[in-house]
Design an enzyme around this catalytic site. Structure first.
Site, short mmCIF file in Angstrom:
data_model
loop_
_atom_site.label_atom_id
_atom_site.label_comp_id
_atom_site.label_asym_id
_atom_site.label_seq_id
_atom_site.Cartn_x
_atom_site.Cartn_y
_atom_site.Cartn_z
N ASP A 38 0.86 -1.20 0.00
CA ASP A 38 0.00 0.00 0.00
C ASP A 38 0.89 1.25 0.00
OD1 ASP A 38 -2.81 0.99 2.20
OD2 ASP A 38 -2.31 1.50 0.13
N TYR A 49 -1.09 -8.24 7.73
CA TYR A 49 -2.31 -8.95 8.17
C TYR A 49 -2.05 -10.41 8.55
CZ TYR A 49 -5.32 -4.98 6.96
OH TYR A 49 -5.94 -3.73 6.93
N1 APR Z 1 5.51 -5.23 -4.51
C1 APR Z 1 4.91 -6.45 -4.33
N2 APR Z 1 4.64 -6.95 -3.12
C2 APR Z 1 4.99 -6.20 -2.04
C3 APR Z 1 5.58 -4.92 -2.15
C4 APR Z 1 5.84 -4.44 -3.46
N3 APR Z 1 6.39 -3.24 -3.68
N4 APR Z 1 5.79 -4.44 -0.89
C5 APR Z 1 5.35 -5.39 -0.04
N5 APR Z 1 4.87 -6.45 -0.72
C6 APR Z 1 4.34 -7.70 -0.23
C7 APR Z 1 4.68 -8.08 1.18
O1 APR Z 1 6.00 -8.60 1.25
C8 APR Z 1 3.62 -9.15 1.43
O2 APR Z 1 4.06 -10.40 0.90
O3 APR Z 1 2.93 -7.62 -0.23
C9 APR Z 1 2.43 -8.66 0.60
C10 APR Z 1 1.28 -8.10 1.43
O4 APR Z 1 1.83 -7.45 2.57
P1 APR Z 1 1.25 -6.03 3.09
O5 APR Z 1 1.63 -4.99 2.11
O6 APR Z 1 1.70 -5.90 4.50
O7 APR Z 1 -0.33 -6.21 3.01
P2 APR Z 1 -1.33 -7.00 3.97
O8 APR Z 1 -0.67 -8.11 4.70
O9 APR Z 1 -2.51 -7.29 3.09
O10 APR Z 1 -1.73 -5.90 5.06
C11 APR Z 1 -2.48 -4.80 4.64
O11 APR Z 1 -0.91 -3.24 5.50
O12 APR Z 1 0.15 -1.55 4.38
C12 APR Z 1 -0.92 -1.84 5.20
O13 APR Z 1 -2.57 -0.23 4.59
C13 APR Z 1 -2.23 -1.60 4.52
O14 APR Z 1 -3.49 -1.86 6.56
C14 APR Z 1 -3.14 -2.49 5.34
C15 APR Z 1 -2.25 -3.70 5.63
#
Ligand code: APR
Length: 187
Positions: free
Chosen positions: A40, A136
């Site tokens: 995000d 999450y």
């Molecule tokens: N490109 C692809 N994948 C990524 C990137 C990127 N640039 N950055 C992080 N990831 C991966 C992480 O390594 C993980 O495997 O995305 C996956 C999902 O992780 P999160 O981004 O933490 O998302 P999630 O677990 O769904 O949690 C969502 O996190 O950032 C906050 O606002 C968001 O509250 C929400 C929560």
């Protein structure tokens, strides 16, 4: 569609979702749509204020984005047509079986909602991150099975989308996806 035929429709990539070509990339957002960390944070940072502006418009017209649902915005400074923001479930620790099953259903819904929204907007190439497996805390193996099965189920109903890119930022997720796709004969 036979799993064999999915070989040229499903792509596994190790890398950054903001750097891989697609018509639309999917953001693992939170219900507020106001940005966060993880993917995000990366998408809002790279895309710039246009994305947040669109999210704020969505908030004022429909309110928050419920878990499992998806909304669409412009992509700002990134070379994509759009960004689809979906909200995955937070993994429920503890013994409650119903809560875990409900979380699994919501994660599948997040993928299906995103695919359907992409089709509705005539977007043929879509990239997914590993939704819910970061902050999450969704178990990675289970999340990968849900993601891949959701995409297979979508392709059984529609062949509008030409390509689904699973973008794995971490080695662990990449290896998990590789094993599952190999087992299914899709890789
Ligand atoms: N490109 C692809 N994948 C990524 C990137 C990127 N640039 N950055 C992080 N990831 C991966 C992480 O390594 C993980 O495997 O995305 C996956 C999902 O992780 P999160 O981004 O933490 O998302 P999630 O677990 O769904 O949690 C969502 O996190 O950032 C906050 O606002 C968001 O509250 C929400 C929560």
């Amino acid at each position: 569609m036979k799993l064999e035929n999915l070989k040229n429709k499903i792509v596994l990539v190790k890398g950054d979702i903001t750097e891989y070509p697609a018509d639309v990339i999917v953001n693992a957002a939170n219900s507020s749509l106001m940005g966060g960390s993880g993917v995000d944070g990366a998408i809002h940072r790279k895309g710039g204020k246009e994305i947040l502006e669109d999210c704020m418009k969505i908030r004022s017209s429909q309110g928050k984005c419920n878990v499992g649902e998806a909304v669409i915005t412009r992509a700002g400074n990134m070379p994509f047509k759009n960004v689809i923001h979906t909200v995955g479930p937070v993994w429920q620790l503890g013994k409650n079986k119903e809560k875990k099953l409900f979380a699994e259903k919501l994660l599948k819904k997040a993928y299906i909602s995103s695919l359907e929204l992409a089709e509705k907007n005539k977007l043929k190439i879509i990239s997914f991150p590993n939704i819910s497996t970061g902050i999450y805390r969704f178990p990675k193996e289970l999340a990968a099975k849900i993601a891949i099965n959701a995409v297979i189920e979508y392709f059984e109903k529609s062949d509008f989308i030409e390509k689904v890119n699973f973008i794995c930022f971490e080695d662990e997720n990449f290896e998990i996806y590789q094993n599952i796709l190999n087992e299914k004969g899709i890789m």
